[in-house]
Design a protein around this motif. Sequence first.
Motif, PDB file in Angstrom:
ATOM      1  N   GLU A 137       0.838  -1.190   0.000  1.00 48.01           N
ATOM      2  CA  GLU A 137       0.000   0.000   0.000  1.00 48.01           C
ATOM      3  C   GLU A 137       0.877   1.245   0.000  1.00 48.01           C
ATOM      4  O   GLU A 137       1.953   1.259   0.595  1.00 48.01           O
ATOM      5  N   TYR A 138       0.374   2.280  -0.659  1.00 44.93           N
ATOM      6  CA  TYR A 138       1.073   3.555  -0.751  1.00 44.93           C
ATOM      7  C   TYR A 138       0.179   4.639  -0.187  1.00 44.93           C
ATOM      8  O   TYR A 138      -1.032   4.646  -0.422  1.00 44.93           O
ATOM      9  N   SER A 139       0.782   5.553   0.544  1.00 44.16           N
ATOM     10  CA  SER A 139       0.035   6.677   1.111  1.00 44.16           C
ATOM     11  C   SER A 139       0.971   7.877   1.208  1.00 44.16           C
ATOM     12  O   SER A 139       2.196   7.741   1.091  1.00 44.16           O
ATOM     13  N   LEU A 140       0.379   9.030   1.416  1.00 44.38           N
ATOM     14  CA  LEU A 140       1.185  10.234   1.599  1.00 44.38           C
ATOM     15  C   LEU A 140       1.722  10.276   3.021  1.00 44.38           C
ATOM     16  O   LEU A 140       1.025   9.900   3.965  1.00 44.38           O
ATOM     17  N   THR A 141       2.932  10.736   3.162  1.00 45.28           N
ATOM     18  CA  THR A 141       3.501  11.007   4.481  1.00 45.28           C
ATOM     19  C   THR A 141       2.952  12.358   4.949  1.00 45.28           C
ATOM     20  O   THR A 141       2.318  13.080   4.160  1.00 45.28           O
ATOM     21  N   PRO A 142       3.195  12.739   6.194  1.00 46.58           N
ATOM     22  CA  PRO A 142       2.787  14.094   6.614  1.00 46.58           C
ATOM     23  C   PRO A 142       3.362  15.180   5.698  1.00 46.58           C
ATOM     24  O   PRO A 142       2.667  16.143   5.367  1.00 46.58           O
ATOM     25  N   LEU A 143       4.611  15.008   5.258  1.00 42.97           N
ATOM     26  CA  LEU A 143       5.210  15.976   4.334  1.00 42.97           C
ATOM     27  C   LEU A 143       4.461  15.983   2.997  1.00 42.97           C
ATOM     28  O   LEU A 143       4.203  17.042   2.416  1.00 42.97           O
ATOM     29  N   GLY A 144       4.082  14.804   2.517  1.00 45.49           N
ATOM     30  CA  GLY A 144       3.320  14.702   1.281  1.00 45.49           C
ATOM     31  C   GLY A 144       1.942  15.335   1.397  1.00 45.49           C
ATOM     32  O   GLY A 144       1.469  15.997   0.470  1.00 45.49           O
ATOM     33  N   ARG A 145       1.295  15.138   2.543  1.00 45.94           N
ATOM     34  CA  ARG A 145      -0.020  15.768   2.760  1.00 45.94           C
ATOM     35  C   ARG A 145       0.102  17.287   2.789  1.00 45.94           C
ATOM     36  O   ARG A 145      -0.722  18.006   2.222  1.00 45.94           O
ATOM     37  N   ASP A 146       1.160  17.775   3.436  1.00 47.75           N
ATOM     38  CA  ASP A 146       1.397  19.221   3.479  1.00 47.75           C
ATOM     39  C   ASP A 146       1.597  19.768   2.067  1.00 47.75           C
ATOM     40  O   ASP A 146       1.034  20.804   1.698  1.00 47.75           O
ATOM     41  N   LEU A 147       2.382  19.063   1.268  1.00 46.89           N
ATOM     42  CA  LEU A 147       2.592  19.468  -0.124  1.00 46.89           C
ATOM     43  C   LEU A 147       1.274  19.517  -0.881  1.00 46.89           C
ATOM     44  O   LEU A 147       0.973  20.484  -1.584  1.00 46.89           O
ATOM     45  N   MET A 148       0.462  18.472  -0.741  1.00 48.25           N
ATOM     46  CA  MET A 148      -0.772  18.401  -1.524  1.00 48.25           C
ATOM     47  C   MET A 148      -1.811  19.434  -1.085  1.00 48.25           C
ATOM     48  O   MET A 148      -2.611  19.873  -1.911  1.00 48.25           O
ATOM     49  N   GLU A 149      -1.784  19.853   0.153  1.00 45.55           N
ATOM     50  CA  GLU A 149      -2.667  20.948   0.567  1.00 45.55           C
ATOM     51  C   GLU A 149      -2.364  22.205  -0.234  1.00 45.55           C
ATOM     52  O   GLU A 149      -3.248  23.006  -0.505  1.00 45.55           O
ATOM     53  N   ARG A 150      -1.119  22.355  -0.607  1.00 44.19           N
ATOM     54  CA  ARG A 150      -0.697  23.524  -1.374  1.00 44.19           C
ATOM     55  C   ARG A 150      -0.826  23.306  -2.878  1.00 44.19           C
ATOM     56  O   ARG A 150      -1.059  24.242  -3.637  1.00 44.19           O
TER      57      ARG A 150
END
Length: 121
Positions: A89-102
Amino acid sequence: MKVSYAQIRESTPQIFEPGCSTRVILDHVMSKWGVLVLSSLSDGTRRWGELRREVGGISEKMLASTLRTLADDGLVHRESFPTVPPHVEYSLTPLGRDLMERMLPLVEWVADHADGMTARR
């Protein structure tokens, strides 16, 4: 959050210069496949096959390469389960989630304007 390019360059003078790590990460994140994989993962955890279907047109080799690169950058988490057949399974890390919010507002802007822009040709 409003910030200008000049403000960014002023705070970090060597940013975006040739050889700077910012150019490498921009290339990974803003590549066609990087944007599409990250956008898909912004909706939640995905298995390999789900990602392959959602990111239409991507080859297995390119999906593997893109996921590996984004994981190495700390944006994507890969979790492997010891089952037969293998379950990953693949998911966003907290850093990835922060990036995608932007980044999702940019993706939305492109979706809203792409047809009109390409129709001008």
